[in-house]
Design an enzyme around this catalytic site. Structure first.
Site, PDB file in Angstrom:
ATOM      1  N   SER A 172      25.264  12.830  36.269  1.00 29.46           N
ATOM      2  CA  SER A 172      26.687  12.510  36.096  1.00 29.46           C
ATOM      3  C   SER A 172      26.842  10.999  35.984  1.00 29.46           C
ATOM      4  O   SER A 172      26.041  10.253  36.567  1.00 29.46           O
ATOM      5  CB  SER A 172      27.495  13.006  37.299  1.00 29.46           C
ATOM      6  N   TYR A 205      28.630  13.629  46.579  1.00 26.09           N
ATOM      7  CA  TYR A 205      28.323  14.070  45.205  1.00 26.09           C
ATOM      8  C   TYR A 205      27.552  12.989  44.453  1.00 26.09           C
ATOM      9  O   TYR A 205      26.547  13.268  43.786  1.00 26.09           O
ATOM     10  CB  TYR A 205      29.626  14.421  44.481  1.00 26.09           C
TER      11      TYR A 205
HETATM   12  N1  LIG Z   1      32.680  18.920  34.722  1.00 26.64           N
HETATM   13  C1  LIG Z   1      32.445  17.634  34.877  1.00 26.64           C
HETATM   14  O1  LIG Z   1      33.360  16.780  34.779  1.00 26.64           O
HETATM   15  C2  LIG Z   1      31.058  17.147  35.141  1.00 26.64           C
HETATM   16  C3  LIG Z   1      30.760  15.782  34.957  1.00 26.64           C
HETATM   17  C4  LIG Z   1      29.479  15.327  35.201  1.00 26.64           C
HETATM   18  C5  LIG Z   1      28.497  16.207  35.609  1.00 26.64           C
HETATM   19  N2  LIG Z   1      28.799  17.522  35.794  1.00 26.64           N
HETATM   20  C6  LIG Z   1      27.711  18.406  36.222  1.00 26.64           C
HETATM   21  O2  LIG Z   1      27.575  19.431  35.278  1.00 26.64           O
HETATM   22  C7  LIG Z   1      27.123  20.634  35.886  1.00 26.64           C
HETATM   23  C8  LIG Z   1      28.070  21.779  35.566  1.00 26.64           C
HETATM   24  O3  LIG Z   1      29.386  21.419  35.953  1.00 26.64           O
HETATM   25  P1  LIG Z   1      30.643  22.293  35.459  1.00 26.64           P
HETATM   26  O4  LIG Z   1      31.834  21.434  35.601  1.00 26.64           O
HETATM   27  O5  LIG Z   1      30.343  22.941  34.166  1.00 26.64           O
HETATM   28  O6  LIG Z   1      30.675  23.386  36.629  1.00 26.64           O
HETATM   29  P2  LIG Z   1      31.411  24.828  36.744  1.00 26.64           P
HETATM   30  O7  LIG Z   1      32.375  25.020  35.633  1.00 26.64           O
HETATM   31  O8  LIG Z   1      31.884  24.894  38.145  1.00 26.64           O
HETATM   32  O9  LIG Z   1      30.178  25.823  36.569  1.00 26.64           O
HETATM   33  C9  LIG Z   1      29.136  25.751  37.495  1.00 26.64           C
HETATM   34  C10 LIG Z   1      28.032  26.701  37.119  1.00 26.64           C
HETATM   35  O10 LIG Z   1      26.977  26.541  38.080  1.00 26.64           O
HETATM   36  C11 LIG Z   1      26.662  27.806  38.629  1.00 26.64           C
HETATM   37  N3  LIG Z   1      26.143  27.695  39.987  1.00 26.64           N
HETATM   38  C12 LIG Z   1      26.712  27.126  41.084  1.00 26.64           C
HETATM   39  N4  LIG Z   1      25.893  27.232  42.146  1.00 26.64           N
HETATM   40  C13 LIG Z   1      24.788  27.884  41.704  1.00 26.64           C
HETATM   41  C14 LIG Z   1      23.586  28.306  42.312  1.00 26.64           C
HETATM   42  N5  LIG Z   1      23.357  28.097  43.611  1.00 26.64           N
HETATM   43  N6  LIG Z   1      22.669  28.940  41.552  1.00 26.64           N
HETATM   44  C15 LIG Z   1      22.873  29.181  40.230  1.00 26.64           C
HETATM   45  N7  LIG Z   1      23.992  28.800  39.602  1.00 26.64           N
HETATM   46  C16 LIG Z   1      24.934  28.163  40.334  1.00 26.64           C
HETATM   47  C17 LIG Z   1      27.938  28.609  38.540  1.00 26.64           C
HETATM   48  O11 LIG Z   1      27.603  30.005  38.580  1.00 26.64           O
HETATM   49  P3  LIG Z   1      28.608  31.091  39.243  1.00 26.64           P
HETATM   50  O12 LIG Z   1      29.898  30.931  38.516  1.00 26.64           O
HETATM   51  O13 LIG Z   1      27.942  32.380  39.022  1.00 26.64           O
HETATM   52  O14 LIG Z   1      28.731  30.688  40.684  1.00 26.64           O
HETATM   53  C18 LIG Z   1      28.473  28.157  37.183  1.00 26.64           C
HETATM   54  O15 LIG Z   1      27.818  28.860  36.141  1.00 26.64           O
HETATM   55  C19 LIG Z   1      27.011  20.312  37.381  1.00 26.64           C
HETATM   56  O16 LIG Z   1      25.691  19.931  37.683  1.00 26.64           O
HETATM   57  C20 LIG Z   1      27.952  19.121  37.535  1.00 26.64           C
HETATM   58  O17 LIG Z   1      27.610  18.324  38.651  1.00 26.64           O
HETATM   59  C21 LIG Z   1      30.049  18.017  35.581  1.00 26.64           C
END
Ligand SMILES: NC(=O)c1ccc[n+]([C@@H]2O[C@H](COP(=O)([O-])OP(=O)(O)OC[C@H]3O[C@@H](n4cnc5c(N)ncnc54)[C@H](OP(=O)(O)O)[C@@H]3O)[C@@H](O)[C@H]2O)c1
Length: 249
Positions: free
Chosen positions: A142, A155
């Site tokens: 991130s 985080y």
């Molecule tokens: N969105 C942002 O602004 C942003 C910015 C920078 C980085 N990121 C990073 O990008 C990644 C995805 O973020 P997102 O915003 O797309 O998240 P999200 O919409 O909350 O989706 C999270 C995904 O991770 C899965 N997950 C959570 N815990 C898990 C576990 N223990 N084992 C396997 N799968 C798991 C969830 O599965 P279930 O639904 O089945 O629980 C879901 O598919 C993360 O690493 C986050 O830190 C996000």
């Protein structure tokens, strides 16, 4: 021939958000894709259905990245159904923000277990099932590890650890011809950022104001970079952390 034809990819946390976007784009580029999820079977099934409807190959597999038993089962099923792994995307992650006065040990363990230990264990088990010719590991970090937002100490610490692991493993796995890079997104509109109340908040307004390209990102903004890092087009890149935040640094 498509870029990723005959490649097998595993995307952790691909039932929604950035992971779902990456899974769809890898499949569109020709890879057979494992859409991993922890609890959202319906979400993972939807992602698989969309890929298959578009002529691609995908499989939804449940498993928490925090459980070695789950990961062993998941990668065994992957190998049996699709073959050896060429591409691992360590995307599964959780985030919770709060001032230092508010954080708890549970917040620490929850975020470190998923974002750091989960990434390490997924990589460890994937390696046992990797193609002997090598491949590509893509970690989702991130921009927070660069910009260190107020109220994100846990985080941001997890994502700082992801940067460090990418750096270490890029050297450790280079003799196996496995490249390891990170994509470090800025704010992206996902189910997760909606649920966390980030989308529509002052935090989003501030993110847009401080983003040179003047908007927040969408999963497809990250997915196209993942396809590049998965493919031979990036054969000379390893150990990189690519900031993918519309100019935020
Ligand atoms: N969105 C942002 O602004 C942003 C910015 C920078 C980085 N990121 C990073 O990008 C990644 C995805 O973020 P997102 O915003 O797309 O998240 P999200 O919409 O909350 O989706 C999270 C995904 O991770 C899965 N997950 C959570 N815990 C898990 C576990 N223990 N084992 C396997 N799968 C798991 C969830 O599965 P279930 O639904 O089945 O629980 C879901 O598919 C993360 O690493 C986050 O830190 C996000």
């Amino acid at each position: 021939m498509k870029n990723l034809e005959n490649k097998v990819a595993v995307v952790t946390g691909a039932s929604k958000g950035i992971g779902a976007g990456i899974a769809k784009s890898l499949a569109a580029a020709g890879a057979s894709v494992v859409v991993n999820y922890a609890s959202s079977k319906a979400g993972a099934d939807e992602v698989v259905a969309e890929i298959v409807n578009n002529g691609g190959k995908a499989l939804a597999l449940q498993g928490s990245v925090t459980s070695l038993d789950d990961l062993n089962r998941l990668f065994e099923e992957t190998k049996q159904s699709l073959g050896a792994v060429d591409i691992l995307v360590n995307n599964a992650g959780v985030y919770k923000f709060g001032a230092i006065e508010e954080i708890t040990a549970d917040d620490f363990h929850n975020q470190f277990n998923t974002n750091v230990l989960g990434l390490l264990l997924s990589t460890q088990v994937a390696l046992k099932n990797f193609n002997d010719n090598g491949g590509s590991i893509i970690n989702i970090g991130s921009v927070v590890s660069s910009i260190a937002p107020v109220g994100s100490s846990i985080y941001t610490a997890t994502k700082g650890a992801v940067d460090s692991i990418t750096h270490v493993l890029s050297k450790e796995l280079a003799p196996k011809n496995i490249r390891v890079n990170s994509i470090n997104p800025g704010m992206i509109e996902t189910e997760g950022t909606h649920t966390a109340g980030i989308i529509g908040s002052d935090f989003q307004v501030e993110a847009v104001r401080t983003t040179p390209l003047g908007r927040i990102g969408q999963p497809k903004d990250i997915a196209s970079i993942a396809v590049f890092l998965a493919s031979e087009d990036s054969a000379w890149l390893t150990g990189e952390t690519l900031l993918a935040g519309g100019g935020v640094r």
